[in-house]
Design a protein around this motif. Structure first.
Motif, PDB file in Angstrom:
ATOM      1  N   VAL A 333       0.857  -1.184   0.000  1.00 34.68           N
ATOM      2  CA  VAL A 333       0.000   0.000   0.000  1.00 34.68           C
ATOM      3  C   VAL A 333       0.897   1.240   0.000  1.00 34.68           C
ATOM      4  N   PHE A 334       0.634   2.156  -0.935  1.00 30.34           N
ATOM      5  CA  PHE A 334       1.443   3.359  -1.072  1.00 30.34           C
ATOM      6  C   PHE A 334       0.659   4.606  -0.680  1.00 30.34           C
ATOM      7  N   VAL A 508      -5.765   5.005   7.966  1.00 30.40           N
ATOM      8  CA  VAL A 508      -5.641   3.927   8.960  1.00 30.40           C
ATOM      9  C   VAL A 508      -6.788   2.929   8.795  1.00 30.40           C
ATOM     10  N   ALA A 509      -8.014   3.447   8.615  1.00 32.36           N
ATOM     11  CA  ALA A 509      -9.183   2.569   8.439  1.00 32.36           C
ATOM     12  C   ALA A 509      -9.049   1.737   7.167  1.00 32.36           C
ATOM     13  N   LEU A 514      -7.836  -3.565   4.564  1.00 29.80           N
ATOM     14  CA  LEU A 514      -6.980  -4.382   3.695  1.00 29.80           C
ATOM     15  C   LEU A 514      -6.310  -5.507   4.480  1.00 29.80           C
ATOM     16  N   LEU A 515      -5.918  -5.216   5.721  1.00 27.60           N
ATOM     17  CA  LEU A 515      -5.307  -6.243   6.577  1.00 27.60           C
ATOM     18  C   LEU A 515      -6.289  -7.378   6.858  1.00 27.60           C
ATOM     19  N   PRO A 535       1.137   6.862  11.838  1.00 26.48           N
ATOM     20  CA  PRO A 535       0.166   5.903  12.379  1.00 26.48           C
ATOM     21  C   PRO A 535      -0.056   4.689  11.462  1.00 26.48           C
ATOM     22  N   VAL A 536      -0.065   4.932  10.145  1.00 24.47           N
ATOM     23  CA  VAL A 536      -0.291   3.833   9.209  1.00 24.47           C
ATOM     24  C   VAL A 536       0.951   2.958   9.101  1.00 24.47           C
TER      25      VAL A 536
END
Length: 635
Positions: A333-334, A508-509, A514-515, A535-536
């Motif tokens: 993820v970018f 973050v959400a 995706l996780l 945070p991400v």
């Protein structure tokens, strides 16, 4: 090879020469002629004891110390017991003597240990190159003369002098002079970086050409070089699961095989199943081959080599656990701005109305935006090559989120988005190009628009392609930018999925979502600039901060730090990680497979002591050679 290793090597060579001479004398039958039988066995015992003690006295002392500490079960203990046990076969002089095997066990164990020491030294060299970035001094001017002081003593705001050929000792800003900086130790890049007054410089770079005066901005403890050294020094503390498995395995395995060897040597003869000499020899052979040094050495060495190899590329991995996670990443993820794009706005097109000169459109916009610090205003002024006459400008009014209005040379100029045009009743039209559109209106007449865009990095497209080639299933881009702009960038780069107009908490959400969709065993990496995306970075399985030279936040938040601005290095980092994990598991399977086979043969009396020596030292040396491949980074 250092001085200690050379002395160690020389001691082994002397012991090997004596061993070979004694072996030749024994095989010639000279001992039997001189001392008869069983006198030749006792003579052989004394002669083989000489090379044994020369080579192995330190191992014997180490084993004794560990026994005193209550922690006996390690390689030194196994080697000492097995080799001394072989010499103890002198108590059975009528059986085949095994003093040669006892001496050989210790000799070849020492050869393996020396080889391991050399291999670790080689793998440390790549990290030692990183450690060489530590500056030895800083030049401070006092009373017209330069004085060398400890960098830790220099306070922020002090002006230091960096001569050509010297390493920049502290982070700061150039106040005088121009030069080329060699950043290879930090970034792995050979292309020098030009600096001049106003340019930021970071500690660890080498000044190549001109004399620089630098005003320091951070104390040494917070400088880039200090943070990187701390990161590298602590990397070995964060172990991968494979390393922890080997450590736990050895703690259980070593005492288990020691007790098994003892049982094999004692129980069968007590039950009348054969002669004591035969079963004691089987137990000793079992003990030699059971030594777990091939695993204990090669697995940490593989990870250490992988981390060192990555550092040659300007990729800092905070621990072998992150290297292991990186090997299993299938979703990357970018963040867009500053990661896939340069993060700086540039004028990419000027579209004037019919009969209007493009330079006139840009001139009016640059004058109207001359008092604004907004990045878009800065980019417009940077694109204008003429001089801005402040005397011509008046009645400047900035309308937040819309643009500016100003009087330029007695003309009323509006510069902004479509909302500004609509608010003032001016006409305007859309543009087909993707980017930020800056409409320009002069005295109520629309004269054209300027297209401003965040420029895509040169190797961004190649970076996405190489990630797909490396087996990454999905590349996702998260951005706070407009959807049409984000989709245009994604289409150009080959991004699989785009999520636009996100606030920091939305990112973050999105990563959480995706996780949750990741398959078992698969991992997600987030790539950001390490400042806005902390945070991400911390929430992802693997946080990768890129372009992180001088960024404390990046070094703190990320698990993997790319020291330059090249997203193409992400795929290189993944290849290093996957290569390291392949070698780790090759060594585990090979070492356990060979050992189990020879252990079974030893238990049945088929394997002799020489085969046991190969099963221990030979396997360890092969595993070490394989582990050293991790240091090669031709990926």
């Amino acid at each position: 090879m250092n001085k200690k290793q050379r002395r160690w090597r020389n001691r082994i060579i002397v012991a090997l020469v004596i061993f070979a001479v004694v072996m030749a004398v024994e095989q010639s039958g000279l001992l039997a002629t001189l001392f008869g039988t069983p006198g030749d066995v006792y003579a052989s015992f004394v002669l083989f004891l000489i090379p044994y003690l020369i080579a192995g006295y330190k191992t014997l002392l180490e084993a004794a110390r560990n026994i005193r500490r209550g922690d006996p079960f390690d390689e030194a203990f196994l080697m000492s017991v097995a080799s001394l046990g072989a010499f103890a076969m002198v108590l059975f002089p009528l059986t085949e003597p095994h003093m040669a095997e006892g001496a050989a066990v210790m000799l070849f164990y020492q050869v393996g240990e020396l080889f391991q020491s050399y291999a670790v030294g080689q793998s440390r060299k790549s990290i030692a190159a990183m450690m060489d970035i530590a500056p030895e001094f800083a030049n401070v001017e006092k009373d017209g003369e330069l004085t060398q002081v400890d960098p830790a003593e220099v306070t922020p705001g002090t002006t230091i002098v960096v001569k050509p050929g010297e390493r920049v000792p502290l982070d700061g800003v150039v106040v005088e002079g121009a030069s080329q900086l060699d950043t290879a130790a930090l970034t792995g890049e050979s292309v020098p970086r030009h600096v001049e007054p106003g340019a930021g410089v970071i500690s660890g770079c080498v000044n190549m050409t001109g004399l620089l005066h630098v005003r320091t901005t951070k104390p040494y403890g917070e400088s880039t070089v200090a943070r990187i050294l701390e990161l590298v020094e602590n990397a070995s503390e964060k172990k991968a699961r494979a390393e922890n498995f080997i450590t736990r395995f050895a703690r259980v395995y070593t005492p288990a095989v020691t007790l098994s060897a003892l049982a094999l040597a004692v129980i069968p003869p007590l039950l009348g199943m054969g002669a004591w000499a035969d079963w004691v020899l089987r137990g000793l052979t079992f003990l030699v081959v059971s030594c777990p040094c091939a695993l204990v050495i090669s697995v940490p060495l593989s990870f250490f080599g992988g981390i060192g190899g990555a550092s040659k590329l300007g990729i800092l991995v905070k621990g072998s656990n992150y290297l292991e996670l990186l090997a299993h990443v299938d979703t990357v993820v970018f963040d867009k701005t500053g990661t896939l794009t340069s993060g700086t706005f540039n004028v990419v097109a000027i579209h004037p109305e019919a009969g209007v000169n493009p330079d006139y459109v840009l001139s009016m916009a640059a004058h109207a935006e001359s008092f604004s610090d907004h990045p878009i205003a800065v980019s417009v002024r940077a694109a204008y090559s003429g001089e801005i006459d402040q005397a011509k400008i008046g009645e400047v009014s900035e309308e937040s989120g819309h643009g500016v209005s100003a009087r330029v040379d007695e003309h009323v100029v509006l510069v902004g988005n479509d909302k500004l045009m609509a608010a003032h009743g001016a006409s305007w039209h859309d543009c087909d190009l993707k980017g930020t559109i800056l409409h320009v209106c002069v005295d109520g007449a629309y004269v054209g628009h300027i297209v401003i865009a965040d420029v895509v990095k040169e190797d961004a497209e190649a970076a996405i392609a190489s990630l797909h080639d490396a087996g990454v299933r999905r590349c996702v881009m998260l951005t706070g930018d407009r959807k049409d702009v984000a989709e245009a960038v994604a289409a150009r780069l080959g991004i699989d999925e785009v999520r636009a107009q996100l606030l920091p908490q939305d990112k973050v959400a999105a990563v959480e979502e995706l996780l949750s969709a990741e398959k078992d065993g698969a991992r997600l990496a987030f790539v950001g600039d390490g400042i806005n995306d902390a945070p991400v970075l911390m929430r992802a399985d693997v946080g990768i901060a890129m372009g992180a030279m001088g960024s404390d936040a990046a070094i703190e938040a990320a698990d993997v730090v790319l020291m330059d601005d090249h997203p193409s290095k992400i795929a290189k980092a993944m290849r290093v990680a996957r290569k390291t994990m392949r070698i780790v598991w090759q060594n585990i399977v090979f070492a356990l497979g060979v050992k189990i086979l020879i252990l079974v043969l030893a238990a049945f009396g088929i394997a002799n002591m020489w085969l046991a020596v190969f099963g221990d030292v030979g396997v360890a040396m092969i595993a070490i050679l394989n582990a050293m491949r991790c240091m090669r980074v031709d990926v």
